[in-house]
Scaffold this active site. Sequence first.
Site, PDB file in Angstrom:
ATOM      1  N   HIS A 228       0.873  -1.196   0.000  1.00  0.00           N
ATOM      2  CA  HIS A 228       0.000   0.000   0.000  1.00  0.00           C
ATOM      3  C   HIS A 228       0.904   1.239   0.000  1.00  0.00           C
ATOM      4  CE1 HIS A 228      -3.459   2.444   0.687  1.00  0.00           C
ATOM      5  NE2 HIS A 228      -3.827   2.058   1.893  1.00  0.00           N
ATOM      6  N   HIS A 271      -2.078  -2.583  -9.680  1.00  0.00           N
ATOM      7  CA  HIS A 271      -3.103  -1.997  -8.814  1.00  0.00           C
ATOM      8  C   HIS A 271      -4.327  -2.896  -8.807  1.00  0.00           C
ATOM      9  CE1 HIS A 271      -5.881   0.851  -7.017  1.00  0.00           C
ATOM     10  NE2 HIS A 271      -4.804   1.401  -6.525  1.00  0.00           N
ATOM     11  N   ASP A 329       2.720   5.584  -7.245  1.00  0.00           N
ATOM     12  CA  ASP A 329       3.947   5.683  -6.476  1.00  0.00           C
ATOM     13  C   ASP A 329       5.210   5.373  -7.260  1.00  0.00           C
ATOM     14  OD1 ASP A 329       3.009   6.715  -4.136  1.00  0.00           O
ATOM     15  OD2 ASP A 329       2.179   4.791  -3.531  1.00  0.00           O
TER      16      ASP A 329
HETATM   17  N1  CMC Z   1       5.273  -7.238  -9.690  1.00  0.00           N
HETATM   18  C1  CMC Z   1       5.192  -8.512 -10.150  1.00  0.00           C
HETATM   19  N2  CMC Z   1       4.030  -9.205 -10.238  1.00  0.00           N
HETATM   20  C2  CMC Z   1       2.922  -8.583  -9.808  1.00  0.00           C
HETATM   21  C3  CMC Z   1       2.940  -7.275  -9.310  1.00  0.00           C
HETATM   22  C4  CMC Z   1       4.173  -6.597  -9.266  1.00  0.00           C
HETATM   23  N3  CMC Z   1       4.258  -5.349  -8.804  1.00  0.00           N
HETATM   24  N4  CMC Z   1       1.668  -6.908  -8.950  1.00  0.00           N
HETATM   25  C5  CMC Z   1       0.882  -7.973  -9.209  1.00  0.00           C
HETATM   26  N5  CMC Z   1       1.646  -8.982  -9.743  1.00  0.00           N
HETATM   27  C6  CMC Z   1       1.157 -10.279 -10.226  1.00  0.00           C
HETATM   28  C7  CMC Z   1       0.828 -11.229  -9.078  1.00  0.00           C
HETATM   29  O1  CMC Z   1       1.954 -11.990  -8.727  1.00  0.00           O
HETATM   30  C8  CMC Z   1      -0.281 -12.053  -9.696  1.00  0.00           C
HETATM   31  O2  CMC Z   1       0.326 -12.947 -10.573  1.00  0.00           O
HETATM   32  P1  CMC Z   1      -0.347 -14.441 -10.799  1.00  0.00           P
HETATM   33  O3  CMC Z   1      -1.695 -14.170 -11.411  1.00  0.00           O
HETATM   34  O4  CMC Z   1       0.599 -15.143 -11.694  1.00  0.00           O
HETATM   35  O5  CMC Z   1      -0.429 -15.057  -9.434  1.00  0.00           O
HETATM   36  C9  CMC Z   1      -1.054 -11.034 -10.525  1.00  0.00           C
HETATM   37  O6  CMC Z   1      -0.089 -10.027 -10.898  1.00  0.00           O
HETATM   38  C10 CMC Z   1      -2.214 -10.363  -9.799  1.00  0.00           C
HETATM   39  O7  CMC Z   1      -1.696  -9.818  -8.598  1.00  0.00           O
HETATM   40  P2  CMC Z   1      -2.474  -9.776  -7.213  1.00  0.00           P
HETATM   41  O8  CMC Z   1      -1.484  -9.830  -6.088  1.00  0.00           O
HETATM   42  O9  CMC Z   1      -3.581 -10.778  -7.220  1.00  0.00           O
HETATM   43  O10 CMC Z   1      -3.109  -8.326  -7.295  1.00  0.00           O
HETATM   44  P3  CMC Z   1      -3.731  -7.513  -6.107  1.00  0.00           P
HETATM   45  O11 CMC Z   1      -4.810  -6.703  -6.696  1.00  0.00           O
HETATM   46  O12 CMC Z   1      -4.073  -8.397  -4.967  1.00  0.00           O
HETATM   47  O13 CMC Z   1      -2.504  -6.562  -5.624  1.00  0.00           O
HETATM   48  C11 CMC Z   1      -1.032  -4.750  -5.484  1.00  0.00           C
HETATM   49  C12 CMC Z   1      -2.383  -5.234  -5.999  1.00  0.00           C
HETATM   50  C13 CMC Z   1      -0.951  -3.224  -5.681  1.00  0.00           C
HETATM   51  C14 CMC Z   1      -0.904  -5.041  -3.976  1.00  0.00           C
HETATM   52  C15 CMC Z   1       0.093  -5.453  -6.257  1.00  0.00           C
HETATM   53  O14 CMC Z   1       0.022  -5.126  -7.630  1.00  0.00           O
HETATM   54  C16 CMC Z   1       1.489  -5.107  -5.725  1.00  0.00           C
HETATM   55  O15 CMC Z   1       1.955  -5.746  -4.765  1.00  0.00           O
HETATM   56  N6  CMC Z   1       2.190  -4.090  -6.327  1.00  0.00           N
HETATM   57  C17 CMC Z   1       3.463  -3.655  -5.839  1.00  0.00           C
HETATM   58  C18 CMC Z   1       3.299  -2.749  -4.630  1.00  0.00           C
HETATM   59  C19 CMC Z   1       2.754  -1.386  -5.006  1.00  0.00           C
HETATM   60  O16 CMC Z   1       3.252  -0.711  -5.906  1.00  0.00           O
HETATM   61  N7  CMC Z   1       1.751  -0.913  -4.239  1.00  0.00           N
HETATM   62  C20 CMC Z   1       1.167   0.421  -4.406  1.00  0.00           C
HETATM   63  C21 CMC Z   1      -0.257   0.393  -4.873  1.00  0.00           C
HETATM   64  S1  CMC Z   1      -0.820   2.013  -5.448  1.00  0.00           S
HETATM   65  C22 CMC Z   1      -0.726   3.011  -4.025  1.00  0.00           C
HETATM   66  C23 CMC Z   1      -1.775   2.665  -3.042  1.00  0.00           C
HETATM   67  O17 CMC Z   1      -2.958   2.909  -3.325  1.00  0.00           O
HETATM   68  O18 CMC Z   1      -1.451   2.175  -1.961  1.00  0.00           O
END
Ligand code: CMC
Length: 394
Positions: A228, A271, A329
């Site tokens: 986050h 996201h 970010d």
């Molecule tokens: N790098 C590599 N793989 C990723 C990433 C990433 N940054 N984000 C998602 N994935 C992959 C994940 O491994 C999954 O792959 P698979 O389908 O093969 O298992 C797929 O994409 C879907 O990911 P998810 O974890 O189910 O997606 P989510 O909606 O639960 O998570 C997130 C969203 C923002 C937590 C995630 O994209 C992430 O960890 N990003 C990096 C951290 C980040 O930049 N966070 C800031 C978010 S914006 C600011 C805010 O509002 O806080």
Amino acid sequence: QGLLTYDPGFMSTASCASAITYIDGTQGILLYRGYPIDELAQRSSFLELSYLLFHGELPTPSQYAEFMSKVQAEMLVHEQLVRFFTGFRRDAHPMAVMCGVIGGLSAFYHDMLDFAESRDREEAAVQLLAKMPTLAAMCYKYSIGQPFMYPRYELGYTENFLHMMFATPCAPYVPNPVVVRALDRILMLHADHEQNASTSTVRLAGSTGASPFACVSAGIAALWGSAHGGANEAVLNMLDDIGENSEENIQRYIERAKDKNDPFRLMGFGHRVYRNFDPRAKVMKESCDEVLDALGMANDPKLQIARRLEEVALQDPYFIERKLYPNVDFYSGLILRAIGIPTNMFTVMFALARTAGWISHWNEMAGHPHRIGRPRQLYVGPTERHYPAHAPND
Ligand code: CMC
């Protein structure tokens, strides 16, 4: 249990109805009270936007002047609160200190307010908006061993924060309009984002009738994680780790992000809601170019690495198939660094901004009939069993 809907991570469950922020993740649309984020980022200011989020309408000039002077008048914190800081280690993470001192505000301002009254809810909001920059700057000053700087009433909100961060009793902070505007825009872009993890936390805590100051402290805790708000700090640490702008280094990080046996994720990418682009990231990227240019840092090596990393990721089938794009970010940390904010304060900047959203959501909930937030679960533990006739420790 058959009646329950199982939705881990709240992928498809709306926890409330809200009139504050609208997101269309497919079209990349973000509206605060109906106004597009890019228009607000160009033409509004953080304080005006905070008024809009809280009250639902843009203020008239006299409403704005009154709101601004109320916030400015409340920026000073109680002297007893100043003493909280000395209980922390100087090298404590500023988010750890923020969780404590913002929760501590409830000891000073909670009892005098009746949250059934909209006037008192606004008072709590003003207190929080006013005191966040002061306490955030105090975290920084404490960590570097400099005296705390008092807020100055004649300064604008963002300029006042920069003054409290960077002035010393020996030298004033000389405001640079480019820096003030850039920071104000970062605050606007982070001000609200509907039911994200920290806002949901604030609402859940608030649904019990808890103090808004304690609820915001819970929001700060939820924001801290790198999935986050902690992502802005993590992006800069990642760019530092990459070190040199070489294809080999960048490719190594892309491969790590794709490797399912490696917990590493490309920070600032992906996201939950945006599946085409993050409209905040678009404004942030433009702002980053403008600010670094204006500050004579257009050739910043970290900016070059970030640009190349984005380019490589956006051409990679892994990121394309999963619709992973830079989020707000990815570029915010580069601006914050360029204007002199230390990396470990980045998430505090996010908290400062998101306070506007947190208190608006808390106010929306507290001002309407609501039930306590109480999720259910799917129980997967043992079925009923009996304590042995001879206890194991007999
Ligand atoms: N790098 C590599 N793989 C990723 C990433 C990433 N940054 N984000 C998602 N994935 C992959 C994940 O491994 C999954 O792959 P698979 O389908 O093969 O298992 C797929 O994409 C879907 O990911 P998810 O974890 O189910 O997606 P989510 O909606 O639960 O998570 C997130 C969203 C923002 C937590 C995630 O994209 C992430 O960890 N990003 C990096 C951290 C980040 O930049 N966070 C800031 C978010 S914006 C600011 C805010 O509002 O806080």
